[in-house]
Design an enzyme around this catalytic site. Structure first.
Site, short mmCIF file in Angstrom:
data_model
loop_
_atom_site.label_atom_id
_atom_site.label_comp_id
_atom_site.label_asym_id
_atom_site.label_seq_id
_atom_site.Cartn_x
_atom_site.Cartn_y
_atom_site.Cartn_z
N LYS A 83 0.68 -1.30 0.07
CA LYS A 83 0.08 0.08 0.06
C LYS A 83 0.93 1.08 -0.02
O LYS A 83 1.78 1.42 0.85
CB LYS A 83 -0.78 -0.13 1.37
CG LYS A 83 -2.12 0.60 1.08
CD LYS A 83 -3.06 0.36 2.58
CE LYS A 83 -4.40 0.82 2.18
NZ LYS A 83 -5.06 0.97 3.68
O1 G3P Z 1 -8.35 1.77 4.33
C1 G3P Z 1 -8.43 3.10 4.85
C2 G3P Z 1 -9.38 3.29 5.88
O2 G3P Z 1 -9.13 2.51 6.77
C3 G3P Z 1 -9.48 4.51 6.34
O3 G3P Z 1 -10.67 4.52 7.30
O4 G3P Z 1 -12.25 5.52 8.85
O5 G3P Z 1 -9.96 5.94 9.20
O6 G3P Z 1 -11.28 7.06 7.36
P1 G3P Z 1 -10.95 5.62 8.39
#
Ligand code: G3P
Length: 232
Positions: A83
């Site tokens: 990633k």
């Molecule tokens: O895969 C990326 C994701 O985990 C981000 O999620 O909820 O931290 O915006 P969030």
């Protein structure tokens, strides 16, 4: 649309992988930082459990260091996808890594322009963060729709991952717009199970069946005498 789990928790993957619905997983530095234990071991365990692509993220900011981290992460397990955060250095690193045959998930993509650059650099997957767009009052569905349209119109083969999924409606939006993958936290996957009519329906089936005790005996006998039941 394939479902990935977005997590750093081996226990969560152990539990949910048993449902048979997971095609892969994504981690990120924030998710892994919440866990105890060696991050490499966590990634390896998740790879074994999901039996599909598992994203592990580089943290350096210079292209050469990103590439070195990407190569090393890839060595952890055959299922590792590297990633890479979106920016100029990330594009350069993505170009190098994919040129070596290493799958890259370009992350932190928030616009169709960024998505096209990520695809141009060779990203295998492009992750658009729906929840974080909604957080700043940008319509995440509209952005994802634009990315899908641009990719389809120009024959781009990078797969779109709907990420930063906060609720089941995001999953439906991603699927209906044609994203190849949604990476979904365990909590939201569990919310996707729920419907009051399912619970009420199951309760009624159970009560009706129990109103005929001889039926219960018949089914227990059927199971006991079935050759399949001796298989365990
Ligand atoms: O895969 C990326 C994701 O985990 C981000 O999620 O909820 O931290 O915006 P969030």
């Amino acid at each position: 649309m394939r479902l990935f789990i977005d997590t750093g928790s081996v226990a969560e993957v152990e539990e949910i992988s048993r449902w048979g619905v997971l095609a892969g997983a994504t981690t990120n530095p924030s998710l892994l930082a919440k866990e105890h234990g060696d991050p490499g071991e966590i990634v390896r365990r998740i790879c074994d459990l999901v039996g599909g692509p598992v994203s592990a993220e580089v943290v350096s900011t210079e292209p050469a260091a990103m590439v070195a981290e990407g190569r090393a992460l890839r060595e952890l397990h055959e299922h590792v996808t590297v990633k890479v955060p979106f920016d100029e250095a990330g594009l350069e690193a993505t170009h190098t890594l994919t040129g070596e045959g290493i799958a890259v998930n370009m992350t932190l993509v928030f616009s169709a322009n960024q998505a096209m650059l990520a695809a141009g650099a060779g990203a295998t997957y492009v992750s658009c963060f729906m929840g974080r767009l909604d957080d700043i009052s940008v319509d995440s569905g509209a952005v994802v729709a634009e990315i899908v349209e641009c990719f389809r119109a120009t024959g781009v083969t990078s797969e779109i991952i709907a990420a930063s999924i906060r609720h089941p409606e995001h999953v439906i939006t991603a699927a209906s717009l044609g994203c190849e993958i949604a990476t979904v936290p365990g909590k939201v996957l569990k919310q996707m199970l729920e419907h009051p009519l399912t619970a009420a329906g199951a309760e009624r089936f159970r009560a009706d069946w129990e109103s005929r005790p001889e039926f219960g005996e018949w089914l227990r006998g059927l199971v006991e005498h079935s050759p399949a039941s001796s298989k365990g």
